[in-house]
Write a protein that holds these residues in place. Structure first.
Motif, PDB file in Angstrom:
ATOM      1  N   ALA A  92       9.183 -11.223 -15.351  1.00  0.00           N
ATOM      2  CA  ALA A  92      10.108 -10.177 -14.928  1.00  0.00           C
ATOM      3  C   ALA A  92       9.362  -8.930 -14.482  1.00  0.00           C
ATOM      4  O   ALA A  92       9.690  -8.320 -13.456  1.00  0.00           O
ATOM      5  CB  ALA A  92      11.065  -9.846 -16.080  1.00  0.00           C
ATOM      6  N   ILE A  93       8.344  -8.553 -15.243  1.00  0.00           N
ATOM      7  CA  ILE A  93       7.542  -7.372 -14.890  1.00  0.00           C
ATOM      8  C   ILE A  93       6.860  -7.583 -13.546  1.00  0.00           C
ATOM      9  O   ILE A  93       6.856  -6.695 -12.678  1.00  0.00           O
ATOM     10  CB  ILE A  93       6.516  -7.081 -16.000  1.00  0.00           C
ATOM     11  CG1 ILE A  93       7.225  -6.531 -17.247  1.00  0.00           C
ATOM     12  CG2 ILE A  93       5.450  -6.092 -15.515  1.00  0.00           C
ATOM     13  CD1 ILE A  93       6.327  -6.407 -18.461  1.00  0.00           C
ATOM     14  N   ASP A  94       6.307  -8.757 -13.334  1.00  0.00           N
ATOM     15  CA  ASP A  94       5.597  -9.028 -12.082  1.00  0.00           C
ATOM     16  C   ASP A  94       6.544  -8.996 -10.889  1.00  0.00           C
ATOM     17  O   ASP A  94       6.187  -8.488  -9.817  1.00  0.00           O
ATOM     18  CB  ASP A  94       4.897 -10.384 -12.155  1.00  0.00           C
ATOM     19  CG  ASP A  94       4.013 -10.639 -10.950  1.00  0.00           C
ATOM     20  OD1 ASP A  94       3.066  -9.846 -10.740  1.00  0.00           O
ATOM     21  OD2 ASP A  94       4.272 -11.594 -10.209  1.00  0.00           O
ATOM     22  N   PHE A  95       7.767  -9.517 -11.045  1.00  0.00           N
ATOM     23  CA  PHE A  95       8.732  -9.496  -9.945  1.00  0.00           C
ATOM     24  C   PHE A  95       9.050  -8.063  -9.541  1.00  0.00           C
ATOM     25  O   PHE A  95       9.095  -7.736  -8.347  1.00  0.00           O
ATOM     26  CB  PHE A  95      10.014 -10.227 -10.357  1.00  0.00           C
ATOM     27  CG  PHE A  95      11.066 -10.232  -9.269  1.00  0.00           C
ATOM     28  CD1 PHE A  95      11.033 -11.183  -8.260  1.00  0.00           C
ATOM     29  CD2 PHE A  95      12.076  -9.278  -9.252  1.00  0.00           C
ATOM     30  CE1 PHE A  95      11.991 -11.183  -7.244  1.00  0.00           C
ATOM     31  CE2 PHE A  95      13.037  -9.268  -8.250  1.00  0.00           C
ATOM     32  CZ  PHE A  95      12.995 -10.229  -7.247  1.00  0.00           C
ATOM     33  N   MET A  96       9.250  -7.188 -10.515  1.00  0.00           N
ATOM     34  CA  MET A  96       9.580  -5.797 -10.205  1.00  0.00           C
ATOM     35  C   MET A  96       8.377  -5.062  -9.632  1.00  0.00           C
ATOM     36  O   MET A  96       8.516  -4.203  -8.760  1.00  0.00           O
ATOM     37  CB  MET A  96      10.100  -5.097 -11.460  1.00  0.00           C
ATOM     38  CG  MET A  96      11.408  -5.687 -11.973  1.00  0.00           C
ATOM     39  SD  MET A  96      12.143  -4.765 -13.353  1.00  0.00           S
ATOM     40  CE  MET A  96      12.755  -3.324 -12.491  1.00  0.00           C
ATOM     41  N   ARG A  97       7.209  -5.418 -10.092  1.00  0.00           N
ATOM     42  CA  ARG A  97       5.980  -4.800  -9.576  1.00  0.00           C
ATOM     43  C   ARG A  97       5.794  -5.133  -8.096  1.00  0.00           C
ATOM     44  O   ARG A  97       5.366  -4.282  -7.306  1.00  0.00           O
ATOM     45  CB  ARG A  97       4.794  -5.312 -10.399  1.00  0.00           C
ATOM     46  CG  ARG A  97       3.461  -4.662 -10.078  1.00  0.00           C
ATOM     47  CD  ARG A  97       2.347  -5.362 -10.832  1.00  0.00           C
ATOM     48  NE  ARG A  97       2.434  -5.177 -12.276  1.00  0.00           N
ATOM     49  CZ  ARG A  97       2.314  -6.167 -13.165  1.00  0.00           C
ATOM     50  NH1 ARG A  97       2.157  -7.414 -12.770  1.00  0.00           N
ATOM     51  NH2 ARG A  97       2.380  -5.905 -14.464  1.00  0.00           N
ATOM     52  N   GLN A  98       6.126  -6.350  -7.700  1.00  0.00           N
ATOM     53  CA  GLN A  98       5.919  -6.786  -6.329  1.00  0.00           C
ATOM     54  C   GLN A  98       6.970  -6.250  -5.359  1.00  0.00           C
ATOM     55  O   GLN A  98       6.763  -6.279  -4.147  1.00  0.00           O
ATOM     56  CB  GLN A  98       5.929  -8.326  -6.263  1.00  0.00           C
ATOM     57  CG  GLN A  98       4.777  -8.990  -6.989  1.00  0.00           C
ATOM     58  CD  GLN A  98       3.431  -8.542  -6.449  1.00  0.00           C
ATOM     59  OE1 GLN A  98       3.223  -8.469  -5.234  1.00  0.00           O
ATOM     60  NE2 GLN A  98       2.497  -8.234  -7.358  1.00  0.00           N
ATOM     61  N   ASN A  99       8.073  -5.760  -5.879  1.00  0.00           N
ATOM     62  CA  ASN A  99       9.185  -5.391  -4.998  1.00  0.00           C
ATOM     63  C   ASN A  99       9.617  -3.935  -5.098  1.00  0.00           C
ATOM     64  O   ASN A  99      10.699  -3.577  -4.628  1.00  0.00           O
ATOM     65  CB  ASN A  99      10.388  -6.294  -5.297  1.00  0.00           C
ATOM     66  CG  ASN A  99      10.182  -7.709  -4.793  1.00  0.00           C
ATOM     67  OD1 ASN A  99      10.195  -7.957  -3.585  1.00  0.00           O
ATOM     68  ND2 ASN A  99       9.941  -8.630  -5.724  1.00  0.00           N
ATOM     69  N   SER A 100       8.755  -3.092  -5.685  1.00  0.00           N
ATOM     70  CA  SER A 100       9.137  -1.685  -5.805  1.00  0.00           C
ATOM     71  C   SER A 100       7.901  -0.814  -5.962  1.00  0.00           C
ATOM     72  O   SER A 100       6.790  -1.317  -6.187  1.00  0.00           O
ATOM     73  CB  SER A 100      10.057  -1.485  -7.018  1.00  0.00           C
ATOM     74  OG  SER A 100       9.314  -1.535  -8.222  1.00  0.00           O
ATOM     75  N   SER A 101       8.123   0.485  -5.895  1.00  0.00           N
ATOM     76  CA  SER A 101       7.052   1.453  -6.132  1.00  0.00           C
ATOM     77  C   SER A 101       7.153   2.056  -7.530  1.00  0.00           C
ATOM     78  O   SER A 101       6.578   3.105  -7.807  1.00  0.00           O
ATOM     79  CB  SER A 101       7.109   2.570  -5.079  1.00  0.00           C
ATOM     80  OG  SER A 101       8.370   3.228  -5.115  1.00  0.00           O
ATOM     81  N   MET A 102       7.886   1.403  -8.405  1.00  0.00           N
ATOM     82  CA  MET A 102       8.036   1.907  -9.762  1.00  0.00           C
ATOM     83  C   MET A 102       6.705   1.872 -10.505  1.00  0.00           C
ATOM     84  O   MET A 102       5.882   0.981 -10.298  1.00  0.00           O
ATOM     85  CB  MET A 102       9.056   1.058 -10.542  1.00  0.00           C
ATOM     86  CG  MET A 102      10.476   1.188 -10.047  1.00  0.00           C
ATOM     87  SD  MET A 102      11.595   0.055 -10.909  1.00  0.00           S
ATOM     88  CE  MET A 102      11.500   0.703 -12.584  1.00  0.00           C
ATOM     89  N   ALA A 156       0.837  -1.206   0.000  1.00  0.00           N
ATOM     90  CA  ALA A 156       0.000   0.000   0.000  1.00  0.00           C
ATOM     91  C   ALA A 156       0.872   1.257   0.000  1.00  0.00           C
ATOM     92  O   ALA A 156       0.520   2.269  -0.624  1.00  0.00           O
ATOM     93  CB  ALA A 156      -0.921  -0.005   1.219  1.00  0.00           C
ATOM     94  N   PHE A 157       2.006   1.187   0.697  1.00  0.00           N
ATOM     95  CA  PHE A 157       2.953   2.313   0.701  1.00  0.00           C
ATOM     96  C   PHE A 157       3.511   2.544  -0.699  1.00  0.00           C
ATOM     97  O   PHE A 157       3.628   3.688  -1.158  1.00  0.00           O
ATOM     98  CB  PHE A 157       4.073   2.016   1.699  1.00  0.00           C
ATOM     99  CG  PHE A 157       5.008   3.170   1.960  1.00  0.00           C
ATOM    100  CD1 PHE A 157       4.518   4.442   2.256  1.00  0.00           C
ATOM    101  CD2 PHE A 157       6.383   2.985   1.921  1.00  0.00           C
ATOM    102  CE1 PHE A 157       5.387   5.507   2.511  1.00  0.00           C
ATOM    103  CE2 PHE A 157       7.253   4.043   2.171  1.00  0.00           C
ATOM    104  CZ  PHE A 157       6.751   5.306   2.464  1.00  0.00           C
ATOM    105  N   PHE A 158       3.828   1.448  -1.396  1.00  0.00           N
ATOM    106  CA  PHE A 158       4.286   1.568  -2.787  1.00  0.00           C
ATOM    107  C   PHE A 158       3.236   2.288  -3.637  1.00  0.00           C
ATOM    108  O   PHE A 158       3.552   3.184  -4.424  1.00  0.00           O
ATOM    109  CB  PHE A 158       4.557   0.184  -3.386  1.00  0.00           C
ATOM    110  CG  PHE A 158       5.790  -0.512  -2.870  1.00  0.00           C
ATOM    111  CD1 PHE A 158       6.802   0.197  -2.233  1.00  0.00           C
ATOM    112  CD2 PHE A 158       5.950  -1.877  -3.039  1.00  0.00           C
ATOM    113  CE1 PHE A 158       7.944  -0.460  -1.771  1.00  0.00           C
ATOM    114  CE2 PHE A 158       7.081  -2.536  -2.579  1.00  0.00           C
ATOM    115  CZ  PHE A 158       8.076  -1.832  -1.941  1.00  0.00           C
ATOM    116  N   THR A 159       1.980   1.879  -3.474  1.00  0.00           N
ATOM    117  CA  THR A 159       0.900   2.507  -4.243  1.00  0.00           C
ATOM    118  C   THR A 159       0.777   3.983  -3.906  1.00  0.00           C
ATOM    119  O   THR A 159       0.603   4.832  -4.795  1.00  0.00           O
ATOM    120  CB  THR A 159      -0.433   1.790  -3.963  1.00  0.00           C
ATOM    121  OG1 THR A 159      -0.306   0.403  -4.333  1.00  0.00           O
ATOM    122  CG2 THR A 159      -1.576   2.427  -4.727  1.00  0.00           C
TER     123      THR A 159
END
Length: 602
Positions: A517-527, A334-337
């Motif tokens: 690859a996209i999903d891994f980065m989505r789950q681990n960053s606020s990018m 939620a913080f990432f969002t």
């Protein structure tokens, strides 16, 4: 973030550092008393290589300030030009091996170690058919040539001869583009082609230069400069303008049109669905070679992948501490969002972005003497990425200054999508791309008088990117990152580099899909989603390059800690930084050996 090592643009001492000595007044601390015969042979050898290489690569010559070949373009891709390059590298590798290294000391010893390493690596890479994929959305002449021809890069546009040089060079560009089409056709036959997801990103880059009016072309920039050119007569200006319009419409535009038509109608349908290098013939060995090229260390894909996973977990924990510090009640996702969507974290205009980076530039420059004793003479400017390449360019990049001091370095910020430039990245991104990151390392390397030319322009991704990420880690020592969100920005950037270790190896060695690859980065960053997609496609396009950041940072930090423990109270971080920077870029094993000799007083 990418470094345009061949795109040159040194004039002023950095603001806040004027009282410090320029780098050219500081000699390397490595002693230099070699056995003269072997040293003389080596110096002649590396000078001959450098000069011969410039003659073979006229664009590189222009970039480093050698203007003898400004009318020429690189040789077309052909069996003959490939054989010439292979013979050139093998010749100089054999000659380098004939030098008796035991007779060399100081700078000559370093030069031999670096030169031998580079020539061996070049020869090792000859087995892989990279020429069949001559460009992608991240790099290639389709984007580089417009920068060169815009009137604001290394190509001079002062005299009538200068303009005629570029007109002639453009004929070579068109010939090269036709040879690239032929090479890609061969690639289709040999099943060595770009993934479709990358081809669609190249198409708009080509289309941007297909214009019906020459004044709409980036290449028209030098014509606009004619009005203010006092060296040329009205008749000369009229003649140049006419010739330039003809060049744009009869040479440049058709070359882009032919390439665009081929890539749309032939190449895209033949593009591959797979994305990893290992999916190609000899792809596993090819990726192992790219790991070696980009890390200069004997590392496997498996150990890099695991190191990346460990770092991602560690940095997530640090990010969670920031969440708690600022009092955010939701969980980390939620913080990432929140960080991706709350308007308070974003600029509202391109001008605001540039102004913010200009302010932090002044602040950082005033702090640098605490950790550094050597500074580049060259200044740098902050600029927005040009519109024609912004959609597929990195979020930020650095372009080196001109060696002769005629142009400063450029810290490019991509303002194409303002949501991709959150305010909390300003400090860490400025450190990385400019001072004391890329600008320090690359400008200093060019300015040290004692280095032979081949070392002034030598580029090792692991050294350059490793140094820039290490520079980010100095932020707290410099008194930065006091705002928790700015510290989050630092963590966010480091997390990006840690995810790269996982994703790059996942894509090219472990069979990951683009979506994985996209999903891994989505789950681990606020990018943001667009940033994640662009990053993943970057890793697909240039295998192994993304590994260099964390691997290089880890090695430099490891060497600092080892030497600090060894030297105790006599260790000075400012001296350590001088030793890392003063001899230019080099493979990590060469840097380690050099620093250990320095610590031992040798």
């Amino acid at each position: 973030m990418r470094v345009h090592i061949l795109a040159a643009s040194l004039a002023l001492v950095l603001a806040g550092c004027q009282s410090n000595p320029p780098v050219t007044e500081i000699q390397s601390t490595v002693s230099s008393q070699p056995a003269e015969s072997e040293a003389a042979k080596l110096r002649e050898l590396v000078d001959n290589y450098f000069n011969e290489n410039l003659a073979m690569n006229p664009l590189s010559a222009t970039m480093v300030g050698v203007m003898d070949y400004n009318h020429l373009f690189s040789a077309p891709i052909s069996a003959e030009s490939l054989a010439k390059t292979a013979a050139f590298e093998r010749k100089y590798l054999a000659l380098a091996k004939q030098i008796d290294a035991s007779q060399l000391q100081g700078q000559d010893r370093l030069s031999h170690e670096i030169f031998l390493y580079a020539r061996q690596q070049a020869v090792d890479g000859l087995r892989f058919p990279s020429h069949l994929m001559p460009f992608n959305q991240m790099w290639g002449v389709q984007n580089f040539y417009p920068m060169l021809g815009s009137g604001s890069s290394a190509q001079p546009f002062n005299s009538e001869a200068d303009y005629n040089n570029f007109i002639q060079r453009s004929q070579g560009f068109a010939t090269y583009m036709d040879s690239a089409i032929a090479a890609m056709r061969e690639g289709i036959q040999r099943q060595v082609v770009l993934p479709k997801s990358l081809i669609v990103k190249v198409l708009p880059q080509l289309q941007a230069h297909i214009v019906s009016n020459p004044q709409d072309s980036v290449f028209y920039g030098p014509v606009k400069m004619l009005d203010s050119n006092a060296q040329l007569s009205p008749a000369q200006k009229a003649s140049i303008s006419e010739a330039y319009n003809k060049m744009i419409m009869q040479v440049i535009v058709p070359a882009y049109q032919r390439t665009y038509d081929f890539m749309l109608n032939e190449y895209l349908p033949a593009g591959r669905e797979s994305v990893g290098l290992s999916a190609l013939v000899d792809g596993k060995a090819w990726y192992e070679h790219m790991i070696a090229v980009n890390t200069t260390l004997p590392l496997s894909a498996d150990e890099i992948h695991q190191y990346g996973l460990n770092e991602v977990a560690r940095i997530r924990s640090e990010m969670n501490k920031v969440r708690q510090q600022v009092g955010f009640s939701g969980d980390l996702q939620a913080f990432f969002t929140h960080l991706k969507t709350d308007p308070q974290f974003f600029f509202s205009s391109e001008e605001q972005v540039i102004q913010a980076y200009e302010r932090v530039k002044a602040d950082i420059n005033s702090r640098l003497p605490a950790l550094f004793e050597v500074f580049p003479k060259a200044d740098y400017e902050v600029k927005a990425v040009e519109a024609y390449r912004a959609a597929s360019s990195a979020g930020a990049s650095y372009q080196q200054p001109a060696p002769d001091g005629s142009r400063p370095g450029i810290f490019y910020i991509n303002t194409h999508d303002l949501k991709s430039q959150p305010k909390y990245l300003v400090e860490t991104l400025s450190i990385h791309e400019a001072a004391p990151g890329h600008h320090f390392q690359i400008a200093i390397q060019q300015e040290v008088d004692a280095l032979p030319d081949f070392r002034k322009y030598e580029f090792y991704t692991v050294f350059a990117e490793g140094w820039a990420l290490y520079a980010e880690s100095l932020g707290k020592e410099l008194g930065l990152f006091t705002d928790p969100y700015m510290w989050y920005g630092r963590l966010s950037d480091e997390q990006l580099r840690a995810m790269r270790l996982v994703v790059d190896t996942g894509l090219h060695a472990k069979g990951w899909t683009r979506e994985q690859a996209i999903d891994f980065m989505r789950q681990n960053s606020s990018m943001g989603e667009a940033d994640i997609e662009a990053e993943v496609e970057r890793y697909i396009a240039i295998p192994g390059q993304a590994l260099s950041y964390k691997i290089g940072q880890r090695k430099i930090r490891e060497l600092r800690e080892q030497l600090a423990a060894q030297l105790g109270d006599t260790f000075a971080v400012r001296k350590f930084h001088t030793q890392v920077l003063i001899d230019g870029a080099m493979p990590m094993p060469v840097l380690e050996a050099k620093l250990k000799r320095w610590a031992a007083g040798l």
